[in-house]
Design an enzyme around this catalytic site. Structure first.
Site, PDB file in Angstrom:
ATOM      1  N   ARG A 183       0.853  -1.186   0.000  1.00  0.00           N
ATOM      2  CA  ARG A 183       0.000   0.000   0.000  1.00  0.00           C
ATOM      3  C   ARG A 183       0.886   1.231   0.000  1.00  0.00           C
ATOM      4  O   ARG A 183       2.019   1.191   0.516  1.00  0.00           O
ATOM      5  CB  ARG A 183      -0.879   0.024   1.262  1.00  0.00           C
ATOM      6  CG  ARG A 183      -2.026  -0.968   1.249  1.00  0.00           C
ATOM      7  CD  ARG A 183      -3.104  -0.574   0.232  1.00  0.00           C
ATOM      8  NE  ARG A 183      -4.238  -1.475   0.256  1.00  0.00           N
ATOM      9  CZ  ARG A 183      -4.442  -2.473  -0.594  1.00  0.00           C
ATOM     10  NH1 ARG A 183      -3.580  -2.710  -1.576  1.00  0.00           N
ATOM     11  NH2 ARG A 183      -5.506  -3.223  -0.502  1.00  0.00           N
ATOM     12  N   HIS A 188      -1.810   0.640  -9.744  1.00  0.00           N
ATOM     13  CA  HIS A 188      -2.449  -0.339  -8.849  1.00  0.00           C
ATOM     14  C   HIS A 188      -3.133  -1.456  -9.660  1.00  0.00           C
ATOM     15  O   HIS A 188      -4.330  -1.718  -9.517  1.00  0.00           O
ATOM     16  CB  HIS A 188      -3.464   0.376  -7.930  1.00  0.00           C
ATOM     17  CG  HIS A 188      -3.739  -0.374  -6.651  1.00  0.00           C
ATOM     18  ND1 HIS A 188      -4.005   0.251  -5.461  1.00  0.00           N
ATOM     19  CD2 HIS A 188      -3.804  -1.704  -6.392  1.00  0.00           C
ATOM     20  CE1 HIS A 188      -4.226  -0.654  -4.519  1.00  0.00           C
ATOM     21  NE2 HIS A 188      -4.103  -1.850  -5.075  1.00  0.00           N
TER      22      HIS A 188
HETATM   23  C1  GLV Z   1      -5.623  -4.927  -4.032  1.00  0.00           C
HETATM   24  O1  GLV Z   1      -4.902  -4.042  -3.730  1.00  0.00           O
HETATM   25  C2  GLV Z   1      -6.333  -5.778  -3.105  1.00  0.00           C
HETATM   26  O2  GLV Z   1      -6.271  -5.531  -1.886  1.00  0.00           O
HETATM   27  O3  GLV Z   1      -6.992  -6.721  -3.559  1.00  0.00           O
END
Ligand code: GLV
Length: 307
Positions: free
Chosen positions: A222, A270
């Site tokens: 993160r 992401h």
């Molecule tokens: C992606 O970041 C997830 O937590 O699935």
């Protein structure tokens, strides 16, 4: 009795379709069209507005749309005593393995140099980037799958986790000293930790100082794991040789952010491991049925540990 999907800014139509197909007759709603709050029994969330879940007096299940649950646990007004579940899917693990192999091998083969050279039609061999040791922070479902896949591909893999883990072929570390040992040995340092109070800011200047100047950092955890200013400084000063970020503190990353132009950085939006809406729908429905029939849910989150 309704299931409410709360995913602001994210398209939930595929998830809605799968839920309706798998459970015809079930009332599926998508926030902000929530209707009567007392009818909501289950909430499927990704970055929900904090405080919202408190409005649902008859909620019996909170389900993350993904593997991570930091977006839920950061809500100080989260209803207590309601199970929180996350998605556990071998598909997520296999995407993560592929993404990390791709980033590591692109670097090893100096692919960035070839992409640049191709602009100039230049045929010229670049040196392979040496280094075979990968340090993985976090040995949960994804971390373990990644560690195994890297071992199979001939890498030396060190892992760091809260408690000692025994996984064949992987060197396990714990504690502050273990973290320093792993950092010092890594040619590639991969962050796959859950974001908790203990792991926030773990990728910082002090850690970078323990690493080899030739080391490469990959954050697929993160954004909150990384002190971004420290990384920009480490890259621009040559303290670290490169980095790849799939997650950032602000997503989308603002155009003015200095991360974009840091030396030898690769930024992806992401996408390293994307939830499959069909799998999410299946797991939500199975857990919802379990709740309705009084059975324990699967993939429950430990609120105290934060994952
Ligand atoms: C992606 O970041 C997830 O937590 O699935």
């Amino acid at each position: 009795m309704a299931i409410l999907i709360i995913m602001p800014g994210r398209d939930s139509s595929a998830l809605q379709q799968h839920l309706r197909k798998l459970a015809p007759g079930l009332d599926i709603r998508a926030w902000p069209e929530q209707g009567d709050p007392d009818e909501i029994r289950c909430a499927v969330t990704w970055n929900h507005p904090h405080g919202l879940l408190r409005e649902f007096n008859n909620l019996t299940l909170i389900h993350s749309f993904g593997a991570g649950v930091d977006h839920l646990l950061q809500d100080n007004a989260l209803p207590v005593d309601i199970p929180i579940c996350r998605v556990v899917d071998p598909g997520l693990a296999s995407q993560m393995c592929q993404y990390l192999q791709c980033i590591i091998l692109n670097r090893r083969f100096a692919m960035q140099t070839y992409w640049q050279q191709q602009q100039e039609m230049l045929w010229q061999a670049a040196e392979r980037v040496p280094g075979n040791s990968v340090g993985i922070l976090g040995l949960g479902k994804l971390g373990e799958a990644v560690a195994r896949s890297l071992v199979e591909n001939g890498f030396t893999v060190h892992c760091w986790s809260r408690t000692e883990k025994q996984v064949n072929g992987i060197i396990s570390h714990t504690g502050t000293h273990g973290l320093e040992q792993l950092a010092a040995s890594a040619d590639y340092l991969v962050c796959l930790l859950p974001l908790t109070a203990e792991t926030r800011g773990i990728l910082n200047r002090d850690l970078f100082l323990k690493m080899k100047p030739s080391a490469y950092l990959i954050n697929v955890g993160r954004g909150g794991h990384l002190l971004e200013e420290d990384l920009v400084q480490a890259l621009n000063s040559g303290q670290l040789s490169g980095a790849c970020l799939d997650v950032t503190a602000s997503e989308p990353l603002p155009a003015s952010d200095p991360l974009w132009t840091a030396k030898n950085i690769t930024i992806t939006p992401h996408i390293s491991s994307l939830s499959d809406p069909l799998v999410v729908a299946e797991q939500v429905l199975a857990n919802y049925q379990r709740r309705l029939s009084g059975r324990p849910v699967e993939n429950a989150v430990n609120r105290d540990l934060g994952y």
